[in-house]
Design a protein around this motif. Sequence first.
Motif, PDB file in Angstrom:
ATOM      1  N   LEU A 284     -89.186  38.636   6.702  1.00  0.00           N
ATOM      2  CA  LEU A 284     -90.510  39.251   6.573  1.00  0.00           C
ATOM      3  C   LEU A 284     -91.532  38.533   7.447  1.00  0.00           C
ATOM      4  CD1 LEU A 284     -92.485  41.223   5.280  1.00  0.00           C
ATOM      5  CD2 LEU A 284     -92.678  39.646   3.334  1.00  0.00           C
ATOM      6  N   VAL A 285     -91.483  37.219   7.476  1.00  0.00           N
ATOM      7  CA  VAL A 285     -92.393  36.447   8.330  1.00  0.00           C
ATOM      8  C   VAL A 285     -92.190  36.825   9.795  1.00  0.00           C
ATOM      9  CG1 VAL A 285     -92.936  34.135   9.180  1.00  0.00           C
ATOM     10  CG2 VAL A 285     -92.637  34.521   6.727  1.00  0.00           C
ATOM     11  N   ALA A 286     -90.925  36.958  10.200  1.00  0.00           N
ATOM     12  CA  ALA A 286     -90.626  37.329  11.579  1.00  0.00           C
ATOM     13  C   ALA A 286     -91.143  38.730  11.901  1.00  0.00           C
ATOM     14  CB  ALA A 286     -89.119  37.248  11.820  1.00  0.00           C
ATOM     15  N   ALA A 287     -91.006  39.667  10.945  1.00  0.00           N
ATOM     16  CA  ALA A 287     -91.479  41.031  11.163  1.00  0.00           C
ATOM     17  C   ALA A 287     -93.001  41.074  11.291  1.00  0.00           C
ATOM     18  CB  ALA A 287     -91.022  41.932  10.018  1.00  0.00           C
ATOM     19  N   LEU A 288     -93.688  40.313  10.462  1.00  0.00           N
ATOM     20  CA  LEU A 288     -95.155  40.246  10.554  1.00  0.00           C
ATOM     21  C   LEU A 288     -95.604  39.649  11.878  1.00  0.00           C
ATOM     22  CD1 LEU A 288     -95.883  39.034   6.910  1.00  0.00           C
ATOM     23  CD2 LEU A 288     -96.538  41.251   7.877  1.00  0.00           C
ATOM     24  N   HIS A 289     -94.864  38.632  12.321  1.00  0.00           N
ATOM     25  CA  HIS A 289     -95.186  38.016  13.617  1.00  0.00           C
ATOM     26  C   HIS A 289     -94.999  39.019  14.754  1.00  0.00           C
ATOM     27  CE1 HIS A 289     -94.111  35.766  17.307  1.00  0.00           C
ATOM     28  NE2 HIS A 289     -95.099  34.973  16.930  1.00  0.00           N
ATOM     29  N   ASP A 290     -93.901  39.768  14.709  1.00  0.00           N
ATOM     30  CA  ASP A 290     -93.642  40.762  15.757  1.00  0.00           C
ATOM     31  C   ASP A 290     -94.738  41.819  15.804  1.00  0.00           C
ATOM     32  OD1 ASP A 290     -91.346  39.438  16.457  1.00  0.00           O
ATOM     33  OD2 ASP A 290     -89.997  40.759  15.331  1.00  0.00           O
TER      34      ASP A 290
ATOM     35  N   LYS B  64     -97.830  41.430  14.959  1.00  0.00           N
ATOM     36  CA  LYS B  64     -99.025  40.819  15.554  1.00  0.00           C
ATOM     37  C   LYS B  64     -98.914  40.741  17.069  1.00  0.00           C
ATOM     38  CE  LYS B  64    -100.543  37.989  11.640  1.00  0.00           C
ATOM     39  NZ  LYS B  64    -100.803  36.613  11.135  1.00  0.00           N
ATOM     40  N   GLN B  65     -97.661  40.706  17.555  1.00  0.00           N
ATOM     41  CA  GLN B  65     -97.435  40.661  18.993  1.00  0.00           C
ATOM     42  C   GLN B  65     -97.397  42.056  19.615  1.00  0.00           C
ATOM     43  OE1 GLN B  65     -97.366  37.674  20.628  1.00  0.00           O
ATOM     44  NE2 GLN B  65     -97.870  36.891  18.584  1.00  0.00           N
ATOM     45  N   GLY B  66     -97.652  43.081  18.812  1.00  0.00           N
ATOM     46  CA  GLY B  66     -97.747  44.431  19.355  1.00  0.00           C
ATOM     47  C   GLY B  66     -96.590  45.351  19.022  1.00  0.00           C
ATOM     48  N   GLU B  67     -95.513  44.817  18.436  1.00  0.00           N
ATOM     49  CA  GLU B  67     -94.389  45.679  18.057  1.00  0.00           C
ATOM     50  C   GLU B  67     -94.757  46.445  16.789  1.00  0.00           C
ATOM     51  OE1 GLU B  67     -90.384  44.192  18.363  1.00  0.00           O
ATOM     52  OE2 GLU B  67     -91.118  42.311  19.221  1.00  0.00           O
ATOM     53  N   GLN B  68     -94.427  47.711  16.756  1.00  0.00           N
ATOM     54  CA  GLN B  68     -94.852  48.574  15.663  1.00  0.00           C
ATOM     55  C   GLN B  68     -93.746  48.769  14.621  1.00  0.00           C
ATOM     56  OE1 GLN B  68     -96.248  52.235  17.384  1.00  0.00           O
ATOM     57  NE2 GLN B  68     -98.104  51.306  18.226  1.00  0.00           N
ATOM     58  N   HIS B  69     -94.180  48.948  13.373  1.00  0.00           N
ATOM     59  CA  HIS B  69     -93.312  49.365  12.269  1.00  0.00           C
ATOM     60  C   HIS B  69     -92.206  48.360  11.914  1.00  0.00           C
ATOM     61  CE1 HIS B  69     -95.387  53.113  12.921  1.00  0.00           C
ATOM     62  NE2 HIS B  69     -94.813  53.308  14.097  1.00  0.00           N
ATOM     63  N   LYS B  70     -92.345  47.095  12.268  1.00  0.00           N
ATOM     64  CA  LYS B  70     -91.280  46.119  11.989  1.00  0.00           C
ATOM     65  C   LYS B  70     -91.134  45.872  10.480  1.00  0.00           C
ATOM     66  CE  LYS B  70     -89.242  44.344  14.764  1.00  0.00           C
ATOM     67  NZ  LYS B  70     -88.020  44.734  15.489  1.00  0.00           N
ATOM     68  N   VAL B  71     -92.269  45.770   9.775  1.00  0.00           N
ATOM     69  CA  VAL B  71     -92.204  45.561   8.325  1.00  0.00           C
ATOM     70  C   VAL B  71     -91.643  46.803   7.641  1.00  0.00           C
ATOM     71  CG1 VAL B  71     -93.561  45.159   6.238  1.00  0.00           C
ATOM     72  CG2 VAL B  71     -94.081  43.884   8.328  1.00  0.00           C
TER      73      VAL B  71
END
Length: 255
Positions: free
Chosen positions: A94-100, A102-109
């Motif tokens: 989950l931490v990694a998805a939130l970080h992604d 924030k870096q502009g990747e969409q819908h990771k969570v």
Amino acid sequence: MVQKKMKKNLLVSGYDVIPEYDYENLILYGNNRDAVSDSQEYIADGCSWQLFYLYGSVGLGKTHLAHAMANRFLERNPRASVRYILIETLISELVAALHDEKQGEQHKVEQLSGKYGQETDFLILDDIQYLEGKPGTGEFVAEILKQRMESGKKTVIISDRTVECQMEQIPAFSECLQKSYCAELKKPDDGERLDILQKLSVKDSVLKDFKFPEETLEEAAAASDGDIRSLRGSLLKLAVYHLLNQGEKTVYKNN
């Protein structure tokens, strides 16, 4: 991560679902028979229980039983997806998805939620007590559980705490856990230790290659704290000691 060919449909995270952890080599004793029976009922077709909450102190075989449930479910549903994950691993994902994001990747969570919510037929969540004090993560996992309950998917939750304690410590879980079936694994009684050691000496994948005289098993039973892990550990120590020092697989009583 190496996938075991015999279980190629298992989708795993954190650790492999262990094929060797099945009902056949599960050690039965008086204080775990009800939980084992209930676990088999939960994975049967037509069971109405929405969640299976498995709890007890360390070393009693909670993880073994949960893996046995997953393996039996897959035997009956060979095209199903099965995942086992430690809560600490899910937190990291989950931490990694939130970080992604924030870096502009969409819908990771959202993708992570779907992975463990809708895309997994049988899910094991281990060590949920580590969600205590993490309200945001607790809400995320609760949403996954709600997805699964609404779609009728099988979910096993493992904890060292009672369900009442977890409802208090993780408020986001209260609604879900109120609808769970609870099964407790308890320590074996003192009189059951020798019987458990006898079963371990025959069923355990490592210990079955050794010959333990009855007096050795009696000594180990008397010296153990009583949980399955410590009972097995006492025999393993004896086995390793005698194999290294005597080069044989017959284990004698220590003098």
